[in-house]
Every structure is written in C-alpha cells, then in structure tokens.
Design an enzyme around this catalytic site. Sequence first.
Site, PDB file in Angstrom:
ATOM      1  CD  GLU A  81      13.917   0.622   8.453  1.00 14.94           C
ATOM      2  OE1 GLU A  81      14.403   1.813   9.236  1.00 14.94           O
ATOM      3  OE2 GLU A  81      14.587  -0.230   8.503  1.00 14.94           O
ATOM      4  CE  LYS A  83      -1.497   3.089   2.353  1.00 15.73           C
ATOM      5  NZ  LYS A  83      -1.784   4.273   1.725  1.00 15.73           N
ATOM      6  CD  GLU A  90      11.011  12.774  10.452  1.00 14.69           C
ATOM      7  OE1 GLU A  90       9.801  12.550  10.592  1.00 14.69           O
ATOM      8  OE2 GLU A  90      11.745  12.012   9.829  1.00 14.69           O
ATOM      9  CB  CYS A 123      13.776   9.030   7.236  1.00 19.89           C
ATOM     10  SG  CYS A 123      15.012   7.842   6.258  1.00 19.89           S
TER      11      CYS A 123
HETATM   12  P1  NAD Z   1       3.034   8.550   7.276  1.00 19.25           P
HETATM   13  O1  NAD Z   1       3.399   7.887   8.466  1.00 19.25           O
HETATM   14  O2  NAD Z   1       2.160   9.681   7.241  1.00 19.25           O
HETATM   15  O3  NAD Z   1       2.343   7.471   6.223  1.00 19.25           O
HETATM   16  C1  NAD Z   1       3.183   6.451   5.901  1.00 19.25           C
HETATM   17  C2  NAD Z   1       2.203   5.230   4.977  1.00 19.25           C
HETATM   18  O4  NAD Z   1       1.480   4.920   6.107  1.00 19.25           O
HETATM   19  C3  NAD Z   1       1.428   5.971   4.096  1.00 19.25           C
HETATM   20  O5  NAD Z   1       1.254   4.816   3.142  1.00 19.25           O
HETATM   21  C4  NAD Z   1       0.031   6.207   4.888  1.00 19.25           C
HETATM   22  O6  NAD Z   1      -1.133   6.225   3.647  1.00 19.25           O
HETATM   23  C5  NAD Z   1      -0.085   4.994   5.763  1.00 19.25           C
HETATM   24  N1  NAD Z   1      -0.981   5.216   6.910  1.00 19.25           N
HETATM   25  C6  NAD Z   1      -1.116   6.399   7.403  1.00 19.25           C
HETATM   26  N2  NAD Z   1      -2.099   6.063   8.565  1.00 19.25           N
HETATM   27  C7  NAD Z   1      -2.092   4.888   8.678  1.00 19.25           C
HETATM   28  C8  NAD Z   1      -2.785   3.952   9.556  1.00 19.25           C
HETATM   29  N3  NAD Z   1      -3.616   4.387  10.566  1.00 19.25           N
HETATM   30  N4  NAD Z   1      -2.947   2.609   9.329  1.00 19.25           N
HETATM   31  C9  NAD Z   1      -1.811   1.917   8.380  1.00 19.25           C
HETATM   32  N5  NAD Z   1      -1.299   2.813   7.549  1.00 19.25           N
HETATM   33  C10 NAD Z   1      -1.245   4.098   7.589  1.00 19.25           C
HETATM   34  O7  NAD Z   1       4.457   9.178   6.672  1.00 19.25           O
HETATM   35  P2  NAD Z   1       4.709   9.859   5.364  1.00 19.25           P
HETATM   36  O8  NAD Z   1       4.379  11.227   5.792  1.00 19.25           O
HETATM   37  O9  NAD Z   1       4.172   9.333   4.137  1.00 19.25           O
HETATM   38  O10 NAD Z   1       6.175   9.879   5.089  1.00 19.25           O
HETATM   39  C11 NAD Z   1       7.280  10.537   5.869  1.00 19.25           C
HETATM   40  C12 NAD Z   1       7.574  10.019   7.301  1.00 19.25           C
HETATM   41  O11 NAD Z   1       8.111   8.773   6.817  1.00 19.25           O
HETATM   42  C13 NAD Z   1       8.606  10.736   7.918  1.00 19.25           C
HETATM   43  O12 NAD Z   1       8.424  10.650   9.351  1.00 19.25           O
HETATM   44  C14 NAD Z   1      10.012   9.974   7.781  1.00 19.25           C
HETATM   45  O13 NAD Z   1      10.878   9.987   8.515  1.00 19.25           O
HETATM   46  C15 NAD Z   1       9.661   8.535   7.453  1.00 19.25           C
HETATM   47  N6  NAD Z   1      10.509   7.776   6.630  1.00 19.25           N
HETATM   48  C16 NAD Z   1      11.199   7.025   7.252  1.00 19.25           C
HETATM   49  C17 NAD Z   1      12.107   6.340   6.707  1.00 19.25           C
HETATM   50  C18 NAD Z   1      12.973   5.111   7.409  1.00 19.25           C
HETATM   51  O14 NAD Z   1      13.762   4.325   6.607  1.00 19.25           O
HETATM   52  N7  NAD Z   1      13.177   5.322   8.405  1.00 19.25           N
HETATM   53  C19 NAD Z   1      12.512   6.580   5.159  1.00 19.25           C
HETATM   54  C20 NAD Z   1      11.555   7.327   4.632  1.00 19.25           C
HETATM   55  C21 NAD Z   1      10.313   8.184   5.580  1.00 19.25           C
END
Ligand code: NAD
Length: 505
Positions: A260, A185, A395, A294
């Site tokens: 992650e 997803k 962040e 990230c």
């Molecule tokens: P997000 O947490 O808002 O969303 C990530 C995913 O989760 C999306 O596909 C979203 O639709 C889904 N999601 C949201 N709510 C959900 C729920 N209740 N249940 C299941 N799925 C749900 O993150 P984002 O805004 O898309 O990405 C940015 C974030 O990702 C930043 O915090 C960044 O640090 C992190 N990130 C971490 C890494 C790593 O490897 N550690 C890499 C890239 C990004």
Amino acid sequence: MGTQTMVKEFQLFINGEWTPASGGETFDIINPATSEVSAKAAKATAEDVDRAVESARKAFESGIWSNKKPEERALILQNFAKKIVEKAPEIIYLEAISSGGTIRKLSNADIAQLVLCLQQTAKSALEYKYAESLPIVTALGPSRNQIVREPIGVVAAITPWNFPLVLAMWKIAPALMMGNSIVVKPASYTPLGTLKLAELALEAGVPPGVFNVITGPGSTVGERLVTHKEVDKVAFTGSTEVGRKIMKLASDTVKKVTLELGGKAPAIVLPDADLDLAIPGILFGVFFHSGQVCESGTRLLVHESIYDEVIDRLVEASKRIKVGDPMDFATGMGPVVSEQQMNTILNYIESGIQEGARLVCGGKRATENGLEKGYFIEPTIFADVKNDMKIAQEEIFGPVLSVIRFSTEEEAIEIANDTIYGLSAGIWTRDVVKANQMAGKLKAGTVWINDWHMFRMDAPFGGYKQSGVGRELGMNVLDEYTEVKHIHTALSNEVEHRTAFRLLF
Ligand code: NAD
C-alpha cells in the site's frame, strides 16, 4: 503542552515476552508537538529479527494457532477488540506523544477503526470458503477435486508512521484470523501503540510467538525481515520509493508481497457542485491529520466557471481550522510527525513558489500560541498550479493543497489520471449519474463521490498503478493471507479407467 513527565523505555515483544534488544541500544521517540523526548524504544539487531521470526515460525508449525478452528480464532479476535476498548486511553496517549495525531482523531477515528477491523475480519472469516468441492468430471477418470485455503505461514508487516495502529491492524487482523503468525515492524517514529497491541493480543488469548513486534530502523531491521528465508509474506504500507525496494528485496526468496503505497489524489469539482458541502469536504479531504494521509485529495481540479469562488471560499474556511496542541479536544490539526517531515514539506512549499504557483493561504510554520517548539505547519493552498509542477506530481504528505483549473470534463479526467499514483480520487457534483460515469474513467482504487476518507471494513482498499499491489480490507483480504491448494483424489482404482496413463504407455 504535553503531560509527559517520565520517559519510559519500551522493549521488543518476542514470543509473548518483553525483551531488550540484543545490542542493548535504544532510540528516542520524539513528541512532535513539543520536540521533547517522550519515550525510548529498543533498537533491534539482525539477531533480534531472527529471534522474532524463529518464534513466529515455531508457533506456526506447532499448530497452536494455525490449527485452531476459525470460530475459536474469531472469538479471540473479538476479545482482542474488547481489550482495545478497555485500554483505549493508554493507546491514545501513546499514539499522541509519538505521532502527533490529535486526541480528537485518535479517540473518534483510530480506536473505532481498530475495533471495527477486528470485528469485520472475524465476521468475514466465518463466512469464508475454506474448502470448496468442484463438480465431478469423468473425462480423464472420475475424481473428487477440492480447493482448500490454508494459512501462508510467517507474515512480516512493515508499517508507516501516519496511522501506525490502523495500518498495522489492517494486516494483523487478517493475518491472525487466517491462522498465520506475524512479526510487525512499526515505523521508528511511532512504535509505541503497536507494542501495546501485541501485549493486548496476548492477554486476549493469542498464543506466545504468534504476534511479535520488533522496533528499529527500516534499513536494517526492515531489510532483514524482507529477505529472511523463513518469512513467507511481506505486507507493507509506506512510500512508493521504499515499496519498490521491498518488492526487489523480497524477490530473492519469491515472497508474496502486498504493498500500500503513496498517492496524489485528484478531487474534481464540477460547476454544479454544492459548495456548502464541497468546501468543508475538500478541506477535510486534504488537511485531516495535517495532510499526512496517503489517500488525501491533494490535487484539486476546479472548473473554470467557479474557480475564483472556490479559491476564495477555501481560503476563508481554512481560517476556521484550529492548529494546535493535539492533546486539546478543540484542535483540528496537530503537528506533522517530525522535524525532517516538516522541512520536507517546507521545501515543497518553496518549490511551488519557485515554479510560479500562487500561494493564497498558509505557506509557513505555525509558531504562535506556544507552538514554536513543535512541528506545526499552517494549512497551505496554492492556486494556479499546473499539473506538471512538482507540488502536483510528488507526494508532499503535509497540509498542502494544489488547485488546478480545467474547462471540460475530458480535460479533468486527463489531468486526474496524469500521475504515477492511483490510490484514490473524488468528484464533487449534484449529478451523481454523471459522477458515476466519471468514476469509471478514473484510474484509482477508491473513488469518493461528494465525500472523502470514507472507509468500510468490508470494502477493499488499495492502489492502481504505482500506489500498490493487492488490496486490504474487504472479503478479498482474506485471500491475501492464505495459500490455495487443489487436492485431486482419483475415484477409480482400475488402471484401465485411467485414460491419461495411456499418454505414456
Ligand atoms: P516509509 O516508506 O519511509 O517507511 C515505511 C516503513 O518502512 C517504516 O516502518 C520504515 O522503517 C520501513 N522501511 C524503510 N526503509 C526500509 C527498507 N529498506 N526495508 C524495509 N523496510 C523499510 O514511509 P513513511 O514515511 O513511514 O510513511 C509515509 C508513506 O506511507 C507515504 O508515502 C504514504 O503515502 C504511505 N502510506 C500509504 C498508505 C496506503 O494505504 N496506501 C497508507 C498510509 C501511508
């Protein structure tokens, strides 16, 4: 800017076929460089999630993929990598019109990472120990004892919008290689490239049902996946906030979970740093992909003896970063992903000013030269930041650097570790022996010395503390996509040799 003329509609990819959402609804994909609708995607319902999971389960239980030899699966993954290279221009285009990533980044970094990840995973998997015999012991009666690794079953991968393809591939490659089925997803801003990957995997020989993609909101589609009883493992990359929620939701069915999550990485600049290297390195560490990474080095800890010089040189060098059209190869920094994300970043900038940090560069939207319709933000640097300010603790996920002064190395380590996150950290110095000693004291999953954003497909990546659970990449990732089984075979048939039975009789 932008060459989109026709809005294409993308369907779900379930059981090897394109299929509309059962509710018939779609949602818009916006090009962040122009704020125009660049495509539409199917808005999956809970019923669609069930269909995708069912097809993944059926494919898994049939053995069509899970029973293949690792060598056969490795060949198919190699073929998948070739297909990605062939279709690279289309993939890059789909990513650019949804994520706003520059074509310079997408064509040089992302495509290479996809291919390398598939190749390395295939290579590691051929060296992997799928079965291991333990030495025979006779104390409780002779036995042969084997440790075997088996695929887990159905994996749900939930991915973010910043590196949609790379972060999906970090899950897809090991999941498929180890014989699992997967339902991905992607984030709602950026599902297009991931849908393309599923199509290419099918063409490469991954059987229908083994690799499915469903698009739609995290709150419905994501949660359904995470709570589905037929999903065995959740691999998530995204914010710490959503990661916490996923861990809780997955606990009802006790799923395996890898997370992650976010970061707030400290980059420490020691007095002897080579500033000709460190200045561009620091800026690459924080402004690459408009800071939407990230592991970005967002907290810069500078020794007091070189503090003013470092600030001046950072400001000067920031002016050389070209902010602009992501479709232009000369562009170094494109837009941020969405209007909402832009506003979040602008609010953080405002909070930095309110809390008394000194804005030395940027601080607002970039609207010149035709950028006014897109979500562009100038490279922004705050000096005189205190580590307890919001801009140092939370962040931001945008092009904002917070510079903090320190006087001793102990103080630098203390500030560096004073965060809930622990994804990455870095040190700029000519004394690499000292840097290695300091690396041992930093609570972070990756430490870069005189570098940033360097990944190896054979080195693990992941977070300490609230930056995550488990690791991706490296040899260890293969363990994360397998169950381990111990098979004990008694080698004696005579009951009088079975001393343990005497505990009862
Ligand atoms: P997000 O947490 O808002 O969303 C990530 C995913 O989760 C999306 O596909 C979203 O639709 C889904 N999601 C949201 N709510 C959900 C729920 N209740 N249940 C299941 N799925 C749900 O993150 P984002 O805004 O898309 O990405 C940015 C974030 O990702 C930043 O915090 C960044 O640090 C992190 N990130 C971490 C890494 C790593 O490897 N550690 C890499 C890239 C990004």
